[in-house]
Design an enzyme around this catalytic site. Sequence first.
Site, PDB file in Angstrom:
ATOM      1  N   SER A  64       0.724  -1.194  -0.230  1.00  0.00           N
ATOM      2  CA  SER A  64       0.134   0.027   0.110  1.00  0.00           C
ATOM      3  C   SER A  64       0.808   1.185   0.186  1.00  0.00           C
ATOM      4  CB  SER A  64      -0.883   0.017   1.458  1.00  0.00           C
ATOM      5  OG  SER A  64      -2.210  -1.147   1.488  1.00  0.00           O
TER       6      SER A  64
HETATM    7  N1  SAM Z   1      -0.089  -4.813   3.895  1.00  0.00           N
HETATM    8  C1  SAM Z   1       0.492  -5.039   3.042  1.00  0.00           C
HETATM    9  C2  SAM Z   1       1.944  -4.664   2.800  1.00  0.00           C
HETATM   10  O1  SAM Z   1       2.243  -4.138   3.833  1.00  0.00           O
HETATM   11  O2  SAM Z   1       2.428  -5.372   2.194  1.00  0.00           O
HETATM   12  C3  SAM Z   1      -0.509  -5.197   2.053  1.00  0.00           C
HETATM   13  C4  SAM Z   1      -1.028  -6.193   1.278  1.00  0.00           C
HETATM   14  S1  SAM Z   1      -1.979  -6.251   0.340  1.00  0.00           S
HETATM   15  C5  SAM Z   1      -3.132  -4.658  -0.426  1.00  0.00           C
HETATM   16  C6  SAM Z   1      -3.681  -7.101   0.424  1.00  0.00           C
HETATM   17  C7  SAM Z   1      -2.897  -8.558   0.663  1.00  0.00           C
HETATM   18  O3  SAM Z   1      -3.816  -9.652   1.626  1.00  0.00           O
HETATM   19  C8  SAM Z   1      -2.995  -9.396  -0.195  1.00  0.00           C
HETATM   20  O4  SAM Z   1      -1.077 -10.092  -0.235  1.00  0.00           O
HETATM   21  C9  SAM Z   1      -3.843 -10.197  -0.397  1.00  0.00           C
HETATM   22  O5  SAM Z   1      -2.974 -12.019  -1.274  1.00  0.00           O
HETATM   23  C10 SAM Z   1      -4.033 -10.552   0.880  1.00  0.00           C
HETATM   24  N2  SAM Z   1      -5.496 -11.564   1.424  1.00  0.00           N
HETATM   25  C11 SAM Z   1      -6.690 -11.634   0.627  1.00  0.00           C
HETATM   26  N3  SAM Z   1      -7.219 -11.886   1.110  1.00  0.00           N
HETATM   27  C12 SAM Z   1      -6.633 -12.780   2.556  1.00  0.00           C
HETATM   28  C13 SAM Z   1      -7.543 -13.438   3.160  1.00  0.00           C
HETATM   29  N4  SAM Z   1      -9.142 -13.971   2.919  1.00  0.00           N
HETATM   30  N5  SAM Z   1      -6.406 -14.296   4.383  1.00  0.00           N
HETATM   31  C14 SAM Z   1      -5.470 -13.158   4.403  1.00  0.00           C
HETATM   32  N6  SAM Z   1      -4.535 -12.545   2.852  1.00  0.00           N
HETATM   33  C15 SAM Z   1      -5.872 -11.706   1.961  1.00  0.00           C
END
Ligand code: SAM
Length: 219
Positions: A64
Site C-alpha cells: 500500500s
Molecule cells: N499489508 C500489505 C503490505 O504491507 O505489503 C499489503 C496488503 S495487499 C494491499 C492485500 C493482501 O491481502 C494481499 O497480499 C492478498 O493476498 C491478501 N489477502 C486477500 N485476502 C486474504 C485473506 N482472506 N486472508 C489473508 N490474506 C488475504
Amino acid sequence: MGEEKYKKPRERMVVEQLERRGIVDERLLAAMRAVPRHLFVPSNIRNRAYCDYPLRIGHQQTISQPYIVALMTQLLELKPEDKVLEVGTGSGYQAAILAQLVDKVYTIERIQELAERARENLAAIGLEKVKVEIGDGTRGLPEEMPFDAIVITAAAPSVPEPLKEQLADGGRLVLPAGGHGGQYLERWTRQGEIISREKLIPVAFVPLIGEYGWPSGMA
Ligand code: SAM
C-alpha cells in the site's frame, strides 16, 4: 540494508506525504523513518519504494501507499502492550511498522509465496518476532484472541464476523469496506457488546478473498 541512498527519499516521504497530511503520532513517524521500505518491494522497482503510491509485489497484489499504511496504523491508536492482528500480509511492510509500535504482531496471508517472502523480508531486518501465518485471514486467529487491534489491508464486503468476535473490549479494527468500484476506510470500536463504526475516507484496495470476504473469482 538501510542503504545510504534511500535515507533522503525516506525522510522526504515522512515529511511530505505523512506529516503534511496530518500524521502526528510521533512513535509512528519514527517507525516510518526506521523501516527500510525499499527492502519490501521487488528489486527492479526499488527506486520507487518511497513514492506516493502503491506498488505491485506480484500475484496481482500490492504494497500500500505509505500514507495509507501510516493512516491505518494511526487509527489503531496502539499502545506498546497491545496485541495486534493484520489480515493481508502482502510484502510484510505494514507488519514491520506495527512491530515497531507493539511487541505482539500476528499477520495472515492467503498466498503462500507472498507469506514466505514476507517472512524473509521481516527476518532480514531482525523482526522474526512477527508471526506470519498462511491461510484465510477472514477467519482470524481464534487461538490467539482477543486482539486489541486488528487491521485488514484488503477490501472486504464488511467486517468478517469472526474478526468482530476476536476483537477485545476497547479494541479497534480498521479496514477498507466496499467492492470493486472503491471502498471507504472504516474504524470499528468495541465497547462491551456494542461495536460502533466510523466511516472515513474513500480508498482503493485489492479484494479480501475468503470465507467471510469475497469469493475467489474476484482475485
Ligand atoms: N499489508 C500489505 C503490505 O504491507 O505489503 C499489503 C496488503 S495487499 C494491499 C492485500 C493482501 O491481502 C494481499 O497480499 C492478498 O493476498 C491478501 N489477502 C486477500 N485476502 C486474504 C485473506 N482472506 N486472508 C489473508 N490474506 C488475504
